[in-house]
Design an enzyme around this catalytic site. Structure first.
Site, mmCIF file in Angstrom:
data_model
loop_
_atom_site.group_PDB
_atom_site.id
_atom_site.type_symbol
_atom_site.label_atom_id
_atom_site.label_comp_id
_atom_site.label_asym_id
_atom_site.label_seq_id
_atom_site.Cartn_x
_atom_site.Cartn_y
_atom_site.Cartn_z
ATOM 1 N N ASP A 31 0.849 -1.178 0.000
ATOM 2 C CA ASP A 31 0.000 0.000 0.000
ATOM 3 C C ASP A 31 0.894 1.241 0.000
ATOM 4 O O ASP A 31 1.894 1.304 0.708
ATOM 5 C CB ASP A 31 -0.916 -0.003 1.236
ATOM 6 N N ASN A 88 -12.967 -3.642 1.742
ATOM 7 C CA ASN A 88 -13.975 -2.599 1.913
ATOM 8 C C ASN A 88 -14.920 -2.576 0.713
ATOM 9 O O ASN A 88 -14.499 -2.850 -0.415
ATOM 10 C CB ASN A 88 -13.292 -1.233 2.057
ATOM 11 N N GLU A 96 -12.124 3.275 -1.419
ATOM 12 C CA GLU A 96 -11.651 4.446 -2.170
ATOM 13 C C GLU A 96 -11.306 4.086 -3.601
ATOM 14 O O GLU A 96 -11.475 4.900 -4.506
ATOM 15 C CB GLU A 96 -10.400 5.029 -1.497
ATOM 16 N N HIS A 101 -9.836 -5.098 -3.739
ATOM 17 C CA HIS A 101 -8.519 -5.389 -3.169
ATOM 18 C C HIS A 101 -8.687 -5.835 -1.733
ATOM 19 O O HIS A 101 -9.550 -5.346 -1.017
ATOM 20 C CB HIS A 101 -7.600 -4.172 -3.253
ATOM 21 N N MET A 102 -7.840 -6.760 -1.339
ATOM 22 C CA MET A 102 -7.819 -7.236 0.040
ATOM 23 C C MET A 102 -6.614 -6.607 0.725
ATOM 24 O O MET A 102 -5.494 -6.689 0.221
ATOM 25 C CB MET A 102 -7.713 -8.761 0.043
HETATM 26 P P1 AMP Z 1 -9.769 1.213 0.069
HETATM 27 O O1 AMP Z 1 -10.102 2.344 1.002
HETATM 28 O O2 AMP Z 1 -10.098 -0.118 0.646
HETATM 29 O O3 AMP Z 1 -10.348 1.418 -1.312
HETATM 30 O O4 AMP Z 1 -8.197 1.228 -0.034
HETATM 31 C C1 AMP Z 1 -7.496 1.784 -1.107
HETATM 32 C C2 AMP Z 1 -6.045 1.689 -0.755
HETATM 33 O O5 AMP Z 1 -5.263 1.857 -1.918
HETATM 34 C C3 AMP Z 1 -5.593 2.755 0.252
HETATM 35 O O6 AMP Z 1 -5.069 2.123 1.413
HETATM 36 C C4 AMP Z 1 -4.526 3.534 -0.516
HETATM 37 O O7 AMP Z 1 -3.458 3.956 0.293
HETATM 38 C C5 AMP Z 1 -4.092 2.519 -1.564
HETATM 39 N N1 AMP Z 1 -3.530 3.065 -2.788
HETATM 40 C C6 AMP Z 1 -4.033 4.053 -3.545
HETATM 41 N N2 AMP Z 1 -3.242 4.291 -4.608
HETATM 42 C C7 AMP Z 1 -2.214 3.404 -4.519
HETATM 43 C C8 AMP Z 1 -1.067 3.136 -5.309
HETATM 44 N N3 AMP Z 1 -0.793 3.822 -6.428
HETATM 45 N N4 AMP Z 1 -0.219 2.163 -4.923
HETATM 46 C C9 AMP Z 1 -0.462 1.455 -3.794
HETATM 47 N N5 AMP Z 1 -1.534 1.657 -3.002
HETATM 48 C C10 AMP Z 1 -2.397 2.623 -3.359
#
Ligand code: AMP
Length: 116
Positions: A31, A88, A96, A101-102
Site C-alpha cells: 500500500d 472494503n 476508495e 482489493h484485500m
Molecule cells: P480502500 O479504502 O479499501 O479502497 O483502499 C485503497 C487503498 O489503496 C488505500 O489504502 C490507498 O493507500 C491505496 N492506494 C491508492 N493508490 C495506490 C497506489 N498507487 N499504490 C499502492 N496503493 C495505493
C-alpha cells in the site's frame, strides 16, 4: 462501462510499483500509504469494482486472494504474530479504489476490529 483504476496500471506494470506477487489471477503490492508496519494489497488482475460485482466465475480468483495472503503473511514474518484481512465495499465500507482489493495488515497489534 467499468472504469479502470490505477490498480490496473500497476498490474500491467505501466506504473513501476514493485510487485510482491503475481500470477494469472492476482497481483500483490505494498500500500502506498501504509497504516501499519506491514500493509499489502492483494488484487484480482481482472477489474471487478466491488464485492457486489463478484460472480460465481470469480470464486477461483477470490480463493486465490486468500492463499496469496497466507503466503505473503509468512514471507512478511507475521503469520504467527497475526494479521487482519479486510475488503472494503462502497462508501460506508470506506472503499476508495473501485477495483476489489484485500488489505493484508499486520506487524503490530491491530487492536479492536473497528473504529467508527
Ligand atoms: P480502500 O479504502 O479499501 O479502497 O483502499 C485503497 C487503498 O489503496 C488505500 O489504502 C490507498 O493507500 C491505496 N492506494 C491508492 N493508490 C495506490 C497506489 N498507487 N499504490 C499502492 N496503493 C495505493
Amino acid at each position: 462501462m467499468t472504469e479502470e483504476t490505477i490498480f490496473s496500471k500497476i498490474i500491467r506494470q505501466e506504473i513501476p510499483t514493485p510487485l510482491l506477487y503475481q500470477d494469472d489471477l492476482v497481483s500483490a503490492f505494498r500500500d502506498i500509504a501504509p497504516r501499519v508496519d506491514s500493509h499489502i494489497l492483494i488484487v484480482p488482475n481482472k477489474l471487478i469494482p466491488t464485492i457486489n460485482d463478484v460472480s460465481q466465475e470469480d470464486e477461483l480468483t477470490l480463493g486465490r486472494m486468500i492463499t496469496v495472503a497466507k503466503k505473503l503473511a509468512k514471507e512478511e514474518g507475521i503469520d504467527e504474530s497475526g494479521y487482519r484481512l479486510i475488503i472494503n465495499c462502497n462508501s460506508d465500507g470506506g472503499q476508495e479504489v473501485y477495483h476489489i482489493h484485500m488489505h493484508l495488515l499486520g506487524g503490530q497489534p491491530l487492536g479492536a476490529m473497528l473504529s467508527v
